[in-house]
Design a protein around this motif. Structure first.
Motif, mmCIF file in Angstrom:
data_model
loop_
_atom_site.group_PDB
_atom_site.id
_atom_site.type_symbol
_atom_site.label_atom_id
_atom_site.label_comp_id
_atom_site.label_asym_id
_atom_site.label_seq_id
_atom_site.Cartn_x
_atom_site.Cartn_y
_atom_site.Cartn_z
ATOM 1 N N LEU A 1 0.860 -1.181 0.000
ATOM 2 C CA LEU A 1 0.000 0.000 0.000
ATOM 3 C C LEU A 1 0.897 1.232 0.000
ATOM 4 O O LEU A 1 1.740 1.379 0.887
ATOM 5 N N ALA A 2 0.718 2.108 -0.979
ATOM 6 C CA ALA A 2 1.554 3.303 -1.101
ATOM 7 C C ALA A 2 0.668 4.540 -1.102
ATOM 8 O O ALA A 2 -0.187 4.696 -1.981
ATOM 9 N N ASP A 3 0.860 5.404 -0.122
ATOM 10 C CA ASP A 3 0.023 6.592 0.055
ATOM 11 C C ASP A 3 0.727 7.820 -0.512
ATOM 12 O O ASP A 3 1.640 8.353 0.105
ATOM 13 N N GLU A 4 0.303 8.257 -1.701
ATOM 14 C CA GLU A 4 0.905 9.415 -2.375
ATOM 15 C C GLU A 4 2.438 9.324 -2.363
ATOM 16 O O GLU A 4 3.129 10.260 -1.927
ATOM 17 N N PRO A 5 2.996 8.211 -2.842
ATOM 18 C CA PRO A 5 4.449 8.017 -2.727
ATOM 19 C C PRO A 5 5.273 8.990 -3.558
ATOM 20 O O PRO A 5 6.480 9.107 -3.346
ATOM 21 N N THR A 6 4.619 9.677 -4.523
ATOM 22 C CA THR A 6 5.357 10.615 -5.378
ATOM 23 C C THR A 6 4.921 12.059 -5.126
ATOM 24 O O THR A 6 5.321 12.958 -5.869
ATOM 25 N N GLY A 7 4.137 12.300 -4.096
ATOM 26 C CA GLY A 7 3.546 13.609 -3.866
ATOM 27 C C GLY A 7 4.545 14.729 -3.656
ATOM 28 O O GLY A 7 4.242 15.893 -3.920
ATOM 29 N N GLN A 8 5.744 14.396 -3.181
ATOM 30 C CA GLN A 8 6.749 15.423 -2.900
ATOM 31 C C GLN A 8 7.926 15.370 -3.862
ATOM 32 O O GLN A 8 8.985 15.952 -3.603
ATOM 33 N N LEU A 9 7.743 14.679 -4.999
ATOM 34 C CA LEU A 9 8.848 14.467 -5.932
ATOM 35 C C LEU A 9 8.595 15.140 -7.275
ATOM 36 O O LEU A 9 7.446 15.347 -7.671
ATOM 37 N N ASP A 10 9.689 15.447 -7.994
ATOM 38 C CA ASP A 10 9.534 15.956 -9.351
ATOM 39 C C ASP A 10 9.200 14.792 -10.282
ATOM 40 O O ASP A 10 9.218 13.623 -9.882
ATOM 41 N N ARG A 11 8.873 15.125 -11.531
ATOM 42 C CA ARG A 11 8.381 14.103 -12.460
ATOM 43 C C ARG A 11 9.379 12.974 -12.671
ATOM 44 O O ARG A 11 9.008 11.799 -12.681
ATOM 45 N N GLY A 12 10.655 13.311 -12.840
ATOM 46 C CA GLY A 12 11.647 12.267 -13.067
ATOM 47 C C GLY A 12 11.775 11.322 -11.894
ATOM 48 O O GLY A 12 11.793 10.097 -12.068
ATOM 49 N N ALA A 13 11.843 11.871 -10.686
ATOM 50 C CA ALA A 13 11.951 11.036 -9.488
ATOM 51 C C ALA A 13 10.670 10.223 -9.285
ATOM 52 O O ALA A 13 10.724 9.057 -8.873
ATOM 53 N N ALA A 14 9.519 10.844 -9.581
ATOM 54 C CA ALA A 14 8.244 10.140 -9.423
ATOM 55 C C ALA A 14 8.163 8.932 -10.339
ATOM 56 O O ALA A 14 7.716 7.850 -9.938
ATOM 57 N N THR A 15 8.623 9.105 -11.570
ATOM 58 C CA THR A 15 8.624 7.986 -12.515
ATOM 59 C C THR A 15 9.492 6.841 -12.000
ATOM 60 O O THR A 15 9.111 5.665 -12.077
ATOM 61 N N GLY A 16 10.644 7.176 -11.437
ATOM 62 C CA GLY A 16 11.524 6.151 -10.893
ATOM 63 C C GLY A 16 10.895 5.387 -9.746
ATOM 64 O O GLY A 16 11.050 4.159 -9.636
ATOM 65 N N VAL A 17 10.157 6.098 -8.883
ATOM 66 C CA VAL A 17 9.517 5.451 -7.737
ATOM 67 C C VAL A 17 8.404 4.507 -8.203
ATOM 68 O O VAL A 17 8.284 3.379 -7.712
ATOM 69 N N ILE A 18 7.582 4.955 -9.150
ATOM 70 C CA ILE A 18 6.492 4.105 -9.642
ATOM 71 C C ILE A 18 7.048 2.877 -10.353
ATOM 72 O O ILE A 18 6.541 1.753 -10.173
#
Length: 219
Positions: free
Chosen positions: A162-179
């Motif tokens: 379960l991931a709660d807004e795991p990219t909410g504080q990241l820029d697009r590049g970092a968010a893509t890496g996390v997902i």
């Protein structure tokens, strides 16, 4: 393999406070998550996404209805192990290195040292963090810290992530890496993945989408 749901909500609702001060965070809802599913829970901030995930994780209790884990057992058996929760904000322990943070679920579970070390290395390699394994959380970027949290989830061999807004504080590049790391970890663990997000790009990466508006779950 059991066909039972990993988690099941039946009329589950959550209200905070009482009387005139009561706030309904989640209206009664019915839903279930099964192994292998990839679900995005979308909706604006404050709509009830986090509340639903907290109930699914057993981190909070419903004020109405019930939440159960038919394929996993009782609420007390969920962590560490079957259910992994990834928060939006920093969740790594500052005094521990990245490697020690990832190993924490295994340490708490009393895993054999050699087995744990191998699992931690595999998890760090999968999310691309072997080169920063000896660094402290303050010495890595926000995207790396979230990927470390994903690796920690994998190390515990979860059935449900379960991931709660795991990219909410990241820029697009970092968010893509996390997902990408979340999906890789879920595939590796053969786990179900539920991600709460208000980001359409994140939601598009998952196969199924649920929506929450003003505490009402729509599927």
């Amino acid at each position: 393999m059991s066909d039972a749901p990993l988690v099941e909500c039946r009329g589950a609702a959550r209200t905070y406070g009482s009387g005139r001060a009561a706030t309904v965070a989640l209206e009664p809802c019915d839903c279930e998550v099964r192994r292998g599913e990839r679900i995005a829970v979308t909706g604006p901030s404050g709509s009830g996404k986090s509340t639903l995930l907290h109930l699914m994780a057993g981190l909070d209790l419903p004020t109405r209805g019930e939440v159960s884990w038919p394929a996993l057992g009782t609420r007390s058996a969920l962590r560490p192990g079957p259910v992994a929760f990834i928060f939006q904000g920093p969740s790594l322990l500052p005094p521990l290195t990245v490697e020690e943070n990832v190993a924490l679920p295994l340490t708490l579970a009393g895993a054999d040292g050699r087995v744990a070390a191998a699992a931690v290395r595999d998890a760090l390699e999968l999310v691309g963090l072997l080169e920063v394994s000896e660094r402290l959380p303050e010495e890595i970027s926000g995207g790396q810290a979230q990927r470390a949290a994903v690796a920690r989830a994998l190390a515990g061999e979860p059935d449900l992530i379960l991931a709660d807004e795991p990219t909410g504080q990241l820029d697009r590049g970092a968010a893509t890496g996390v997902i990408e790391a979340l999906l890789a970890v879920a595939d590796r663990a053969d786990a179900a993945l539920v991600v709460a997000t208000h980001d359409p790009g994140v939601a598009a990466a998952l196969e199924e989408r649920w929506q929450i508006h003003s505490g009402r779950l729509e599927r």
